[in-house]
Design a protein around this motif. Structure first.
Motif, mmCIF file in Angstrom:
data_model
loop_
_atom_site.group_PDB
_atom_site.id
_atom_site.type_symbol
_atom_site.label_atom_id
_atom_site.label_comp_id
_atom_site.label_asym_id
_atom_site.label_seq_id
_atom_site.Cartn_x
_atom_site.Cartn_y
_atom_site.Cartn_z
ATOM 1 N N GLY A 37 24.961 -83.376 48.835
ATOM 2 C CA GLY A 37 25.018 -82.914 50.193
ATOM 3 C C GLY A 37 23.622 -82.289 50.401
ATOM 4 N N LEU A 38 22.807 -81.893 49.535
ATOM 5 C CA LEU A 38 21.479 -81.564 49.859
ATOM 6 C C LEU A 38 20.621 -82.906 50.285
ATOM 7 C CD1 LEU A 38 20.954 -78.986 47.004
ATOM 8 C CD2 LEU A 38 20.955 -78.429 49.640
ATOM 9 N N ARG A 39 20.880 -83.827 49.652
ATOM 10 C CA ARG A 39 20.228 -85.290 49.621
ATOM 11 C C ARG A 39 20.469 -85.896 51.190
ATOM 12 N NH1 ARG A 39 15.933 -87.334 47.100
ATOM 13 N NH2 ARG A 39 17.097 -89.649 47.205
ATOM 14 N N GLN A 40 22.241 -85.705 51.128
ATOM 15 C CA GLN A 40 22.366 -86.315 52.623
ATOM 16 C C GLN A 40 21.690 -85.847 53.685
ATOM 17 O OE1 GLN A 40 26.582 -85.892 51.990
ATOM 18 N NE2 GLN A 40 26.913 -87.984 51.015
ATOM 19 N N HIS A 41 21.514 -84.365 53.566
ATOM 20 C CA HIS A 41 20.878 -83.645 54.685
ATOM 21 C C HIS A 41 19.503 -83.571 54.727
ATOM 22 C CE1 HIS A 41 25.152 -82.893 55.390
ATOM 23 N NE2 HIS A 41 24.908 -83.072 56.383
ATOM 24 N N HIS A 42 18.809 -84.184 53.745
ATOM 25 C CA HIS A 42 17.318 -84.109 53.536
ATOM 26 C C HIS A 42 16.844 -82.791 53.351
ATOM 27 C CE1 HIS A 42 17.585 -88.496 54.810
ATOM 28 N NE2 HIS A 42 18.325 -88.039 56.108
ATOM 29 N N VAL A 43 17.494 -82.061 52.452
ATOM 30 C CA VAL A 43 17.095 -80.875 52.078
ATOM 31 C C VAL A 43 16.321 -80.704 50.835
ATOM 32 C CG1 VAL A 43 17.750 -78.189 51.441
ATOM 33 C CG2 VAL A 43 18.965 -79.582 53.174
ATOM 34 N N GLU A 44 15.193 -80.117 50.668
ATOM 35 C CA GLU A 44 14.252 -80.337 49.433
ATOM 36 C C GLU A 44 15.148 -79.661 48.126
ATOM 37 O OE1 GLU A 44 9.637 -79.597 47.771
ATOM 38 O OE2 GLU A 44 10.265 -79.110 50.117
ATOM 39 N N ALA A 45 15.187 -80.468 47.264
ATOM 40 C CA ALA A 45 16.004 -79.835 46.141
ATOM 41 C C ALA A 45 15.627 -80.640 44.919
ATOM 42 C CB ALA A 45 17.606 -80.340 46.567
ATOM 43 N N ALA A 46 15.966 -79.925 43.733
ATOM 44 C CA ALA A 46 15.817 -80.685 42.499
ATOM 45 C C ALA A 46 16.942 -80.267 41.437
ATOM 46 C CB ALA A 46 14.565 -79.979 41.793
ATOM 47 N N MET A 47 17.386 -81.043 40.670
ATOM 48 C CA MET A 47 18.587 -80.799 39.820
ATOM 49 C C MET A 47 18.258 -81.360 38.228
ATOM 50 S SD MET A 47 22.445 -82.190 40.285
ATOM 51 C CE MET A 47 22.208 -83.898 40.302
ATOM 52 N N HIS A 48 18.255 -80.589 37.268
ATOM 53 C CA HIS A 48 18.237 -81.021 36.017
ATOM 54 C C HIS A 48 19.549 -80.796 35.292
ATOM 55 C CE1 HIS A 48 16.057 -82.482 32.527
ATOM 56 N NE2 HIS A 48 16.830 -81.952 31.962
ATOM 57 N N ILE A 49 20.173 -82.017 34.616
ATOM 58 C CA ILE A 49 21.410 -82.061 33.950
ATOM 59 C C ILE A 49 21.067 -82.077 32.531
ATOM 60 C CG2 ILE A 49 23.697 -83.011 33.511
ATOM 61 C CD1 ILE A 49 23.465 -81.785 36.414
ATOM 62 N N TYR A 50 21.677 -81.288 31.767
ATOM 63 C CA TYR A 50 21.369 -81.513 30.294
ATOM 64 C C TYR A 50 22.402 -82.067 29.366
ATOM 65 C CZ TYR A 50 17.403 -78.473 30.364
ATOM 66 O OH TYR A 50 16.008 -77.862 30.772
ATOM 67 N N ALA A 51 22.241 -82.999 28.606
ATOM 68 C CA ALA A 51 23.287 -83.742 27.724
ATOM 69 C C ALA A 51 24.280 -82.804 27.038
ATOM 70 C CB ALA A 51 22.940 -84.876 26.808
ATOM 71 N N LYS A 52 23.581 -81.838 26.261
ATOM 72 C CA LYS A 52 24.298 -80.921 25.481
ATOM 73 C C LYS A 52 24.195 -79.572 26.029
ATOM 74 C CE LYS A 52 24.290 -83.894 21.618
ATOM 75 N NZ LYS A 52 23.757 -83.917 20.277
ATOM 76 N N GLY A 53 25.067 -78.563 25.772
ATOM 77 C CA GLY A 53 24.852 -77.051 26.139
ATOM 78 C C GLY A 53 26.131 -76.651 26.669
ATOM 79 N N GLU A 54 26.655 -75.560 26.381
ATOM 80 C CA GLU A 54 27.959 -74.984 26.548
ATOM 81 C C GLU A 54 27.581 -74.067 28.051
ATOM 82 O OE1 GLU A 54 25.220 -73.332 25.106
ATOM 83 O OE2 GLU A 54 26.641 -72.957 23.205
ATOM 84 N N HIS A 55 28.646 -73.682 28.710
ATOM 85 C CA HIS A 55 28.616 -72.973 29.803
ATOM 86 C C HIS A 55 27.740 -71.719 29.492
ATOM 87 C CE1 HIS A 55 29.226 -71.438 33.785
ATOM 88 N NE2 HIS A 55 29.901 -70.551 33.467
ATOM 89 N N GLY A 56 26.902 -71.377 30.390
ATOM 90 C CA GLY A 56 25.787 -70.132 29.966
ATOM 91 C C GLY A 56 24.994 -70.427 29.431
ATOM 92 N N PHE A 57 24.739 -71.585 28.637
ATOM 93 C CA PHE A 57 23.504 -72.027 27.807
ATOM 94 C C PHE A 57 23.177 -70.804 26.802
ATOM 95 C CE2 PHE A 57 21.384 -73.631 31.928
ATOM 96 C CZ PHE A 57 22.298 -74.856 32.042
#
Length: 308
Positions: free
Chosen positions: A265-285
């Motif tokens: 949604g951020l990308r579609q509305h041209h809002v500056e954003a960054a995201m990082h997805i880790y392959a491993k790691g449980e909820h709460g890291f």
């Protein structure tokens, strides 16, 4: 030599007292509504804190909201402030691991932090439990902006960080800031200047949402209108604040799709954003990735926006 030692001890004592004074000020604890809590019923305060081996401490049955200040002295302050919303599924608050611990690290970077002790939804203490946490975050934003000069904060550099359900609360403030749920006679801006969302709950839709957080906030049988309103991915627009998201693809508690949908949604509305997805790691890291790893990416992004 004796005189020199006495002078040294005196200086050490003075510096120690100053350090303690600064520490006490930095951790000042303030009630969020000195004039009375809105949307509240008369009820006994039964809040309790319990030790927890994994996250150190948990707060339950929060009915008297407050903020804990971790302010940076003027000579070290960048002007940036982050209001931190601990997670806990709208059932508890991880006040140390996702609150004061993070605040202290922000302070080392010259960033002031404000840990929000928000009310946990409960019919016993609130007329409308669904808006209680959002009221508290809006009041925190209002308070920080109205006291910005006193606290050496730039009122245009006030962001919100949220973990898990606290991420849902932060995202709600970032998408519904035009809906004011508190008294705001000064018409203070309630829109966060940026969002930091850490393995956040974003959606309440069946296909992706976290049903526990949804039930705790909205009850067992929420209306379609409530589900739509609190599914924040559906309300992103061009005025949504710049956002940093981090999540694990292996998260079995809050699906990574929550972050993916919000980022799209951020990308579609041209809002500056960054995201990082880790392959491993449980909820709460809890074990991976390390705090320094994901927090470093977070603060790097803040630096790119001129926030540190």
């Amino acid at each position: 030599m004796k005189t020199a030692n006495l002078i040294y001890k005196a200086l050490t004592t003075v510096l120690g007292l100053l350090a303690v004074s600064n520490l006490v000020y930095a951790q000042q604890h303030l009630p969020l509504y000195p004039q009375g809590i809105p949307n509240a019923k008369e009820a006994e305060n039964i809040e309790r804190n319990e030790p927890n081996a994994m996250v150190d401490s948990l707060a339950f049955d929060v009915s008297e909201p407050s903020i804990r200040l971790f302010l940076v002295p003027e000579d070290r302050a960048t002007g940036t402030a982050v209001i931190i919303c601990p997670g806990g599924g709208y059932h508890t608050l991880l006040t140390k691991r996702e609150g004061s611990d993070v605040a202290r690290v922000f302070n080392k970077l010259g960033i002031s932090a404000i840990v929000l002790h928000y009310r946990l939804p409960n019919d016993r203490i609130m007329v409308d439990p669904s808006i209680g946490p959002l009221q508290d975050l809006q009041q925190a934003i209002k308070t920080v902006r109205e006291r910005a000069t006193e606290w050496h904060i730039d009122p245009q550099r006030v962001g919100v960080m949220g973990f898990s359900a606290g991420g849902h609360l932060a995202a709600t403030a970032g998408t519904h800031y035009a809906d004011t749920y508190i008294e705001n006679p000064e018409n203070t801006n309630l829109r966060p200047d940026f969002l930091l969302l850490i393995n956040p709950v974003i959606s309440f839709m069946d296909s992706v949402g976290h049903t526990g957080s949804r039930a705790n906030l909205l009850g067992a049988q929420p209306s379609d209108k409530q589900l739509f309103y609190f599914s924040n991915e559906l309300h992103v627009d061009s005025l949504t604040p710049p956002t940093f998201l981090v999540h694990s693809g292996a998260d079995e508690v809050v699906s990574v799709e929550n972050s993916l949908y919000f980022y799209r949604g951020l990308r579609q509305h041209h809002v500056e954003a960054a995201m990082h997805i880790y392959a491993k790691g449980e909820h709460g890291f809890l074990t991976a990735p390390s705090f320094d790893e994901w927090f470093g990416r977070c603060t790097y992004w803040m630096g790119q926006l001129g926030l540190k």
